[in-house]
Enzyme design. Structure first.
Site, PDB file in Angstrom:
ATOM      1  N   GLU A  13      28.459  46.240  27.778  1.00 26.65           N
ATOM      2  CA  GLU A  13      29.438  47.167  28.360  1.00 26.65           C
ATOM      3  C   GLU A  13      28.807  48.547  28.574  1.00 26.65           C
ATOM      4  OE1 GLU A  13      33.384  45.270  26.113  1.00 26.65           O
ATOM      5  OE2 GLU A  13      32.187  46.783  25.104  1.00 26.65           O
ATOM      6  N   ASP A 174      42.824  44.590  23.364  1.00 28.95           N
ATOM      7  CA  ASP A 174      41.405  44.671  23.000  1.00 28.95           C
ATOM      8  C   ASP A 174      41.241  44.608  21.488  1.00 28.95           C
ATOM      9  OD1 ASP A 174      41.968  47.212  21.938  1.00 28.95           O
ATOM     10  OD2 ASP A 174      40.096  48.059  22.714  1.00 28.95           O
ATOM     11  N   ASP A 199      39.687  38.911  31.156  1.00 30.71           N
ATOM     12  CA  ASP A 199      40.410  37.649  30.984  1.00 30.71           C
ATOM     13  C   ASP A 199      41.904  37.899  31.014  1.00 30.71           C
ATOM     14  OD1 ASP A 199      41.291  37.924  27.852  1.00 30.71           O
ATOM     15  OD2 ASP A 199      39.327  38.806  28.213  1.00 30.71           O
TER      16      ASP A 199
HETATM   17  N1  SAH Z   1      31.026  37.894  22.738  1.00 34.36           N
HETATM   18  C1  SAH Z   1      32.177  37.061  22.533  1.00 34.36           C
HETATM   19  C2  SAH Z   1      33.461  37.788  22.699  1.00 34.36           C
HETATM   20  C3  SAH Z   1      33.418  39.209  22.245  1.00 34.36           C
HETATM   21  S1  SAH Z   1      34.907  39.746  21.570  1.00 34.36           S
HETATM   22  C4  SAH Z   1      32.104  35.864  23.444  1.00 34.36           C
HETATM   23  O1  SAH Z   1      31.100  35.717  24.120  1.00 34.36           O
HETATM   24  O2  SAH Z   1      33.045  35.101  23.490  1.00 34.36           O
HETATM   25  C5  SAH Z   1      35.657  40.547  22.874  1.00 34.36           C
HETATM   26  C6  SAH Z   1      35.305  41.987  23.133  1.00 34.36           C
HETATM   27  O3  SAH Z   1      35.877  42.294  24.371  1.00 34.36           O
HETATM   28  C7  SAH Z   1      35.912  42.976  22.141  1.00 34.36           C
HETATM   29  O4  SAH Z   1      35.092  44.109  22.004  1.00 34.36           O
HETATM   30  C8  SAH Z   1      37.284  43.318  22.767  1.00 34.36           C
HETATM   31  O5  SAH Z   1      37.609  44.698  22.680  1.00 34.36           O
HETATM   32  C9  SAH Z   1      37.148  42.919  24.236  1.00 34.36           C
HETATM   33  N2  SAH Z   1      38.138  41.938  24.737  1.00 34.36           N
HETATM   34  C10 SAH Z   1      38.050  41.363  25.974  1.00 34.36           C
HETATM   35  N3  SAH Z   1      39.101  40.543  26.180  1.00 34.36           N
HETATM   36  C11 SAH Z   1      39.869  40.571  25.061  1.00 34.36           C
HETATM   37  C12 SAH Z   1      41.080  39.913  24.677  1.00 34.36           C
HETATM   38  N4  SAH Z   1      41.712  39.051  25.479  1.00 34.36           N
HETATM   39  N5  SAH Z   1      41.588  40.163  23.453  1.00 34.36           N
HETATM   40  C13 SAH Z   1      40.963  41.014  22.626  1.00 34.36           C
HETATM   41  N6  SAH Z   1      39.811  41.663  22.931  1.00 34.36           N
HETATM   42  C14 SAH Z   1      39.253  41.459  24.138  1.00 34.36           C
END
Ligand code: SAH
Length: 239
Positions: A13, A174, A199
C-alpha cells in the site's frame, strides 16, 4: 513547514506513495517496534510515511490494531505532524453503492465493530466514535466517495459485526483506522483516512481472494488519491 504523516499497514500500500513523493527509507527507527519510516520533502511539505513493518517469523506485514496503535503512537509523538493520513485498503458494501477500486475518505467519525461490551457507557466507549477531519471539500474536488470507517481485528465479518455496523452506520471496513484514530485523538492531531476498496463484503467470492486479485489496482488508485490530496493540502491554507 507543514508536516504530513502517512500511517500505512502494508508495504504494498505504501510503495506508490514512497515512489511518487521520493521518500527515503530511514529503517526501523523505533526498533524493537517493527514500524519502518520513510521521509522526504515534497514541494515544501515534510512527508513522513510509517508502515507497520514486517513480522520476522512469517515475513508478512503486520496488519491490525496492535501494530497500528504502536506505529501511530511512535510516529505522532516523534514527528508531531499537522495532519495524519491513514492510507490503506478496505472492504466495501455493494448495498451501500461501493465498487472495487473506489476511493473513500473518512467521514463523520471512526468506530470499531467487534468490541462487545454490553454495559451502558462502556458499550459506546468500545465502539470509539473517534473524530476525523471534515472531508467534504476534498471529496468534492477529488471526486472521492465518503464513508464511516469501521475497524475490527478480522478480515471476514460475522453476524455480530454486521449488527454493530448497523448501529454505527459503519460502511468502510478495515483493520487499523479506529486504532490510529484513537491515538490521533489523544494527541489532538487531525486525522484523515483514505481507503481504496479491494473487496466487497458478503460477495460470492471469498474476501481473501478478492483482496489478492484487486490489491495492485487498489493500491494504484490509493496512491493517485493521496497525490491529489497532498497537492490540495499544500495549496490550501485552510487544511
Ligand atoms: N495479506 C492478506 C490480507 C491482509 S489483511 C491476504 O493476502 O489475504 C487486510 C488488510 O487490508 C488490512 O490491513 C485491512 O485494513 C485491509 N482490508 C482490506 N479489505 C478488508 C476487509 N474486507 N475487512 C477488513 N480489512 C480489510
Amino acid at each position: 513547514m507543514k508536516k504530513i504523516c502517512f500511517i500505512v499497514a502494508m508495504q504494498a500500500e505504501a510503495d506508490p506513495l514512497i515512489g511518487h513523493f521520493g521518500l527515503k527509507s530511514l529503517g526501523a527507527v523505533f526498533s524493537p517496534a517493527p514500524c519502518h519510516v520513510f521521509q522526504g520533502i515534497y514541494k515544501d511539505l515534510e512527508i513522513t510515511l510509517v508502515t507497520n513493518g514486517k513480522d520476522d517469523g512469517t515475513g508478512l506485514d503486520y496488519v491490525g490494531c496492535e501494530a497500528a496503535t504502536l506505529t501511530a503512537q511512535l510516529a505522532i509523538a516523534h514527528y508531531c505532524p499537522d495532519l495524519v493520513v491513514n492510507a490503506g485498503t478496505a472492504g466495501g458494501f455493494a448495498s451501500k453503492g461501493a465498487c472495487v477500486g473506489d476511493v473513500y475518505l473518512s467521514h463523520k467519525y471512526i468506530v470499531f465493530h467487534d468490541r462487545r461490551v454490553g454495559v451502558p457507557g462502556w458499550d459506546r466507549m468500545g465502539k470509539g466514535y473517534y473524530p476525523c477531519i471534515d472531508s467534504d471539500s476534498l471529496a468534492r474536488s477529488g471526486g472521492f466517495k465518503q464513508g464511516i470507517c469501521t475497524t475490527g481485528s478480522s478480515l471476514d465479518m460475522i453476524a455480530e459485526d454486521a449488527v454493530q455496523m448497523q448501529q454505527t452506520g459503519g460502511e468502510i471496513k478495515d483493520m487499523e483506522a479506529a486504532a490510529i484514530a484513537w491515538v490521533a485523538q489523544l494527541h489532538h492531531t487531525p486525522l484523515l483516512c483514505v481507503k481504496s476498496i479491494t473487496d466487497l463484503v458478503g460477495a460470492e467470492k471469498p474476501t481473501a481472494s478478492q483482496f489478492r486479485e484487486n490489491l495492485n489496482m487498489a493500491t494504484r488508485r490509493l496512491g493517485e488519491a493521496c497525490f491529489k490530496i497532498v497537492d490540495e493540502y499544500w495549496a490550501d491554507d485552510r487544511l
